[in-house]
Design an enzyme around this catalytic site. Structure first.
Site, mmCIF file in Angstrom:
data_model
loop_
_atom_site.group_PDB
_atom_site.id
_atom_site.type_symbol
_atom_site.label_atom_id
_atom_site.label_comp_id
_atom_site.label_asym_id
_atom_site.label_seq_id
_atom_site.Cartn_x
_atom_site.Cartn_y
_atom_site.Cartn_z
ATOM 1 N N TYR A 268 -11.392 13.685 -78.690
ATOM 2 C CA TYR A 268 -11.327 13.708 -77.225
ATOM 3 C C TYR A 268 -12.421 14.651 -76.741
ATOM 4 C CZ TYR A 268 -9.106 14.259 -72.560
ATOM 5 O OH TYR A 268 -8.835 14.292 -71.214
ATOM 6 N N LYS B 281 -12.860 9.417 -77.379
ATOM 7 C CA LYS B 281 -12.623 9.216 -75.949
ATOM 8 C C LYS B 281 -13.633 10.083 -75.230
ATOM 9 C CE LYS B 281 -8.782 10.865 -73.476
ATOM 10 N NZ LYS B 281 -8.966 11.202 -72.069
ATOM 11 N N GLU C 103 -13.370 6.514 -62.618
ATOM 12 C CA GLU C 103 -14.317 6.158 -61.551
ATOM 13 C C GLU C 103 -15.630 5.622 -62.128
ATOM 14 O OE1 GLU C 103 -12.810 8.886 -62.349
ATOM 15 O OE2 GLU C 103 -13.749 10.712 -61.603
HETATM 16 O O1 SI3 Z 1 -6.183 13.178 -71.466
HETATM 17 C C1 SI3 Z 1 -5.976 12.508 -70.470
HETATM 18 O O2 SI3 Z 1 -4.948 12.597 -69.836
HETATM 19 C C2 SI3 Z 1 -7.009 11.574 -70.001
HETATM 20 O O3 SI3 Z 1 -7.211 10.521 -70.497
HETATM 21 C C3 SI3 Z 1 -7.720 12.024 -68.905
HETATM 22 C C4 SI3 Z 1 -8.683 11.078 -68.235
HETATM 23 O O4 SI3 Z 1 -9.888 10.978 -68.925
HETATM 24 C C5 SI3 Z 1 -8.839 11.721 -66.910
HETATM 25 N N1 SI3 Z 1 -9.668 12.882 -67.068
HETATM 26 C C6 SI3 Z 1 -9.316 14.075 -66.640
HETATM 27 C C7 SI3 Z 1 -10.218 15.186 -66.980
HETATM 28 O O5 SI3 Z 1 -8.332 14.255 -65.968
HETATM 29 C C8 SI3 Z 1 -9.359 10.745 -65.907
HETATM 30 O O6 SI3 Z 1 -8.465 9.693 -65.812
HETATM 31 C C9 SI3 Z 1 -9.500 11.425 -64.530
HETATM 32 O O7 SI3 Z 1 -8.282 12.019 -64.145
HETATM 33 C C10 SI3 Z 1 -9.893 10.437 -63.462
HETATM 34 O O8 SI3 Z 1 -11.022 9.728 -63.890
HETATM 35 C C11 SI3 Z 1 -10.195 11.149 -62.139
HETATM 36 O O9 SI3 Z 1 -11.346 11.940 -62.274
#
Ligand code: SI3
Length: 294
Positions: free
Chosen positions: A136, A164, A191
């Site tokens: 990650y 990821k 996004e």
């Molecule tokens: O570990 C996780 O919960 C994720 O998969 C997180 C995911 O990559 C999210 N990243 C973070 C840093 O929160 C995104 O889904 C993110 O919330 C979203 O793109 C809004 O920026």
């Protein structure tokens, strides 16, 4: 690892009014995610507030998600922790619960050497009893920015099958795609899902998939069909929502949407994560109504 490609919701952790992990709401959320046709769950990641939970709570979330989600899709357990020992305990739990893979942020805070980080990942693979490991990579939150050569070193560890990429570095995404045929390459920022997919990602993991799963499925379908313009139109609809979520704090705002959609009972996050500010409510109510109508 074909089963691990696709779109996985980064599962949120719902609480009850007292701030304890709510098992009934967690079950409802797992069901709601799979009802949107998503391919799997990423359990206990950033979105799951995992670093704000005790080890026991993290294990409980793994168990409940497995009980409710087993047979519905892939289960990926995020086991990253500040200590190798805790990450190993969590990896063993995922193995015992029949998860499909584990994943981990690098060990944060102490500024460990790259060799120590490598040892941490090797130790997780060791504890995971044969489960594949997905790195990650989330430099904005971990503070650890890997070069391509450093990622190559980690991807070469036995048992590591994918990464990821929660970065906006689409050059590195394409380099990973080009340099590692067969790699499980998952996009992290929702996004930028379209950008990630066209740069070589074979799926994604995201927080906003909890509420917009169908839109992301449509986006990926259009990309696979070669319709980039159509996919961009869907990405723009997603991003109009994400703009608002980011303005108010993505986790509390997402929890408020789940609350309005009747899936969880309180929009609380665990302190020091902030709760919603008053001005957010009207805008989020409008988004909840839009999503409920889809
Ligand atoms: O570990 C996780 O919960 C994720 O998969 C997180 C995911 O990559 C999210 N990243 C973070 C840093 O929160 C995104 O889904 C993110 O919330 C979203 O793109 C809004 O920026």
């Amino acid at each position: 690892p074909a089963r691990l490609a696709g779109l996985h919701a980064a599962l949120m952790t719902p609480y009850d009014a007292a701030g304890e992990v709510s098992e009934p709401c967690l079950r409802q959320l797992v069901a709601a995610v799979f009802n949107q046709g998503l391919d799997g769950l990423y359990v206990g990641g950033s979105t799951g507030e995992s670093l704000l939970l005790t080890t026991e709570e993290r294990q409980r979330v793994f168990r409940v998600a497995a009980e409710e989600g087993k047979g519905c899709g892939a289960l990926i357990g995020h086991v990253g922790a500040i200590s190798t020992r805790e990450a190993q305990i969590l990896a063993r739990s995922c193995a015992a619960l029949g998860y499909d893979a584990v994943s981990a942020i690098p060990p944060i805070y102490f500024q460990h050497s790259r060799a120590a980080i490598r040892d941490y990942y090797a130790a997780i693979v060791d504890a995971a009893e044969g489960l594949p490991l997905i790195l990650y990579n989330v430099p904005a939150m971990s503070g650890i920015r890997f070069t391509l050569a450093e990622l190559q070193d980690l991807l070469g560890l036995p048992g590591v099958v994918g990464i990821k990429q929660t970065t906006n570095d689409m050059y590195q995404m394409e380099q990973l795609h080009r340099g590692f045929p067969g790699l499980l390459l998952l996009n992290g920022f929702d996004e930028m899902l379209l950008a990630g997919l066209v740069s070589g990602a074979n799926g994604g993991i995201g927080s906003t998939y909890n509420v917009m799963g169908q839109r992301y499925r449509e986006l990926r379908r259009l990309v696979l069909a070669g319709d980039t313009a159509g996919a961009l139109a869907v990405q723009s609809r997603c991003n109009a929502v994400i703009d608002t979520l980011l303005a108010f704090g993505v986790f509390p705002a997402l929890k408020y949407l789940l609350f309005r959609l009747g899936i969880i009972r309180t929009p609380l996050c665990r302190a020091p994560m902030e709760s919603l500010t008053g001005g957010a409510i009207d805008r989020l109510d409008a988004i909840a109504a839009e999503l409920a109508g889809e």
